[in-house]
Enzyme design. Structure first.
Site, PDB file in Angstrom:
ATOM      1  N   LYS A 114       0.828  -1.211   0.000  1.00  0.00           N
ATOM      2  CA  LYS A 114       0.000   0.000   0.000  1.00  0.00           C
ATOM      3  C   LYS A 114       0.857   1.255   0.000  1.00  0.00           C
ATOM      4  O   LYS A 114       0.544   2.217  -0.698  1.00  0.00           O
ATOM      5  CB  LYS A 114      -0.939   0.013   1.219  1.00  0.00           C
ATOM      6  CG  LYS A 114      -2.114  -0.939   1.068  1.00  0.00           C
ATOM      7  CD  LYS A 114      -3.150  -0.713   2.158  1.00  0.00           C
ATOM      8  CE  LYS A 114      -4.296  -1.715   2.024  1.00  0.00           C
ATOM      9  NZ  LYS A 114      -5.222  -1.662   3.143  1.00  0.00           N
ATOM     10  N   LYS A 205      -9.076 -10.051  -8.210  1.00  0.00           N
ATOM     11  CA  LYS A 205     -10.058 -10.078  -7.143  1.00  0.00           C
ATOM     12  C   LYS A 205     -11.105  -8.973  -7.321  1.00  0.00           C
ATOM     13  O   LYS A 205     -10.765  -7.865  -7.719  1.00  0.00           O
ATOM     14  CB  LYS A 205      -9.282  -9.852  -5.835  1.00  0.00           C
ATOM     15  CG  LYS A 205     -10.031 -10.074  -4.567  1.00  0.00           C
ATOM     16  CD  LYS A 205      -9.117  -9.793  -3.376  1.00  0.00           C
ATOM     17  CE  LYS A 205      -9.785  -8.736  -2.521  1.00  0.00           C
ATOM     18  NZ  LYS A 205      -9.217  -8.536  -1.209  1.00  0.00           N
ATOM     19  N   LYS A 208     -13.212  -3.225  -3.873  1.00  0.00           N
ATOM     20  CA  LYS A 208     -13.761  -1.872  -3.940  1.00  0.00           C
ATOM     21  C   LYS A 208     -12.706  -0.871  -4.385  1.00  0.00           C
ATOM     22  O   LYS A 208     -13.024   0.122  -5.002  1.00  0.00           O
ATOM     23  CB  LYS A 208     -14.365  -1.457  -2.600  1.00  0.00           C
ATOM     24  CG  LYS A 208     -13.364  -1.383  -1.494  1.00  0.00           C
ATOM     25  CD  LYS A 208     -13.961  -0.848  -0.217  1.00  0.00           C
ATOM     26  CE  LYS A 208     -12.966  -0.931   0.911  1.00  0.00           C
ATOM     27  NZ  LYS A 208     -12.861  -2.246   1.548  1.00  0.00           N
TER      28      LYS A 208
HETATM   29  P1  ADP Z   1     -11.763  -4.888  -0.622  1.00  0.00           P
HETATM   30  O1  ADP Z   1     -10.804  -5.910  -1.159  1.00  0.00           O
HETATM   31  O2  ADP Z   1     -12.915  -4.634  -1.506  1.00  0.00           O
HETATM   32  O3  ADP Z   1     -11.032  -3.650  -0.160  1.00  0.00           O
HETATM   33  P2  ADP Z   1     -11.724  -5.636   2.126  1.00  0.00           P
HETATM   34  O4  ADP Z   1     -10.265  -5.812   1.994  1.00  0.00           O
HETATM   35  O5  ADP Z   1     -12.232  -4.499   2.948  1.00  0.00           O
HETATM   36  O6  ADP Z   1     -12.380  -5.539   0.681  1.00  0.00           O
HETATM   37  O7  ADP Z   1     -12.309  -6.999   2.643  1.00  0.00           O
HETATM   38  C1  ADP Z   1     -13.316  -7.156   3.600  1.00  0.00           C
HETATM   39  C2  ADP Z   1     -13.601  -8.637   3.745  1.00  0.00           C
HETATM   40  O8  ADP Z   1     -14.155  -9.155   2.533  1.00  0.00           O
HETATM   41  C3  ADP Z   1     -12.354  -9.474   4.018  1.00  0.00           C
HETATM   42  O9  ADP Z   1     -12.711 -10.522   4.888  1.00  0.00           O
HETATM   43  C4  ADP Z   1     -11.988 -10.020   2.671  1.00  0.00           C
HETATM   44  O10 ADP Z   1     -11.286 -11.233   2.749  1.00  0.00           O
HETATM   45  C5  ADP Z   1     -13.349 -10.200   2.011  1.00  0.00           C
HETATM   46  N1  ADP Z   1     -13.252 -10.022   0.564  1.00  0.00           N
HETATM   47  C6  ADP Z   1     -12.966  -8.858  -0.083  1.00  0.00           C
HETATM   48  N2  ADP Z   1     -12.982  -9.031  -1.419  1.00  0.00           N
HETATM   49  C7  ADP Z   1     -13.277 -10.344  -1.625  1.00  0.00           C
HETATM   50  C8  ADP Z   1     -13.451 -11.153  -2.796  1.00  0.00           C
HETATM   51  N3  ADP Z   1     -13.307 -10.637  -4.017  1.00  0.00           N
HETATM   52  N4  ADP Z   1     -13.761 -12.462  -2.646  1.00  0.00           N
HETATM   53  C9  ADP Z   1     -13.907 -12.987  -1.407  1.00  0.00           C
HETATM   54  N5  ADP Z   1     -13.758 -12.291  -0.275  1.00  0.00           N
HETATM   55  C10 ADP Z   1     -13.452 -10.986  -0.355  1.00  0.00           C
HETATM   56 NA    NA Z   2      -8.630  -4.607   0.612  1.00  0.00          NA
END
Ligand code: ADP
Ligand code: NA
Length: 338
Positions: A114, A205, A208
């Site tokens: 990051k 993946k 967001k």
């Molecule tokens: P993002 O990747 O959208 O920033 P976060 O990192 O805030 O999302 O993830 C919040 C939760 O959702 C975590 O437990 C993460 O493992 C799960 N998660 C996020 N994106 C995915 C995905 N594409 N598939 C499965 N689980 C996900």
């Molecule tokens: Na994330």
């Protein structure tokens, strides 16, 4: 014996959770409350490690909490709260930060990634110490040693493993220096957690921060656009609905989504769509997504329409979490010499 505890947090950094959050994490929160004493936290302190707008953050914390309740997290059984309402999180983070080596924190790969993306001048110390705050989030709810065979379990994806390892290290280090205080938490991958990829870039993946609007499905999204996105999801030039991560990443992702939502094994779906091509397959997936998210969207809207009641539920959660956190901090303070 008392039920094991489970602790999980999610950042309020978007206006809606997405399909990946739901199938990879939040849906499991709902089922885990049946077998665990659950603590679910909207981690707004973590959300200010990057620049933010105060009003937007305040609103998103509420929308996040409302979605959790709308998905079926039961505030009577699970402790649902907003992190900043329990000041012990920040206090324990300070103590743990003083037990963490500078180099040890610098080895966290998520920080390295990051901060490399942001550049050094935009990277805050808060982003650097983020995993230490995360350790505090977890260890505050650690059962006290001697509290039977109680364990604290933390659902983790691959990207969070290193942080949980640091948490365990800090728990053991504290215990070693100041006497047994924390039971090191156990990482686990919840049953049925599915990894969901981007609808337009099916090898990446769904995220967001990285996905384009067309690649991501929001839980609170309107039905029309939601259907369109699934109909336009990238597949391949073939016609066969078969699971093949290497060569058919798009179809494979859709199969995973469908299977998770409908509870049907993937081979059964392959059979069902053997002769129908991608069109019907996508149509049925769109319907399955709508059937799942429409009630959640409506319930979220209802919860947000009565803000006083939502605030009351969150205050109740903060009070329950605060009691456990305060008990842990009493011990920590005494042991550390405050
Ligand atoms: P993002 O990747 O959208 O920033 P976060 O990192 O805030 O999302 O993830 C919040 C939760 O959702 C975590 O437990 C993460 O493992 C799960 N998660 C996020 N994106 C995915 C995905 N594409 N598939 C499965 N689980 C996900
Ligand atoms: Na994330």
């Amino acid at each position: 014996a008392a039920a094991p505890r489970v602790l999980s947090g999610i950042q309020p950094t978007a206006d809606s959770f997405h399909l990946g959050n739901y199938l990879g994490a939040l849906r499991q929160w709902v089922s885990l409350q049946d077998t665990h004493e659950a603590f679910y936290c909207v981690v707004d302190l973590h959300a200010i490690t990057v620049e933010h707008d105060p009003e937007v953050l305040r609103r998103r914390s509420k929308v996040a909490a409302a979605q959790l309740l709308a998905m079926g997290v039961d505030p009577e059984r699970a402790t649902v709260f907003v992190q900043s309402q329990v000041p012990e999180h920040a206090e324990l983070a300070w103590v743990l930060g003083c037990l963490t080596g500078f180099g040890e924190a610098g080895r966290m790969t998520q920080f390295k990634d990051k901060s490399a993306k942001q550049g050094q001048s935009n990277t805050t110390v808060g982003l650097f110490t983020y995993p230490i705050l995360q350790a505090a989030d977890i260890l505050l709810y650690s059962p006290e040693p001697g509290d039977g065979e109680r364990v604290l379990r933390v659902p983790v994806g691959e990207d969070q493993r290193q942080h949980l390892e640091l948490t365990r290290t800090l728990a053991n280090r504290f215990n070693h220096r100041f006497g047994d205080t924390f039971v090191p938490p156990e990482a686990f991958i919840p049953e049925g957690a599915a990894k969901i990829t981007d609808l337009q870039e099916p090898t990446a993946k769904m995220s967001k921060s990285a996905s384009s609007p067309q690649g991501i499905i929001d839980v609170l999204e309107e039905p029309g656009p939601m259907r369109k996105k699934i109909m336009r999801a990238v597949t391949d030039t073939g016609t066969e609905v078969v699971y093949d991560e290497e060569n058919k990443a798009g179809v494979t992702n859709l199969l995973r989504i469908f299977s998770a939502l409908e509870g049907t094994p993937i081979p059964d779906l392959e059979k069902r769509y053997a002769d129908s091509g991608y069109g019907q397959f996508k149509k049925d997936i769109a319907q399955a997504v709508l059937d799942t998210f429409t009630p959640i969207r409506e319930r979220t809207r209802e919860l947000l329409a009565d803000e006083a009641e939502l605030d009351r539920l969150l205050a109740l959660g903060a009070e329950r979490a605060g009691k456990v956190a305060a008990r842990t901090m009493d011990t920590v303070r005494e042991r550390v010499g405050f």
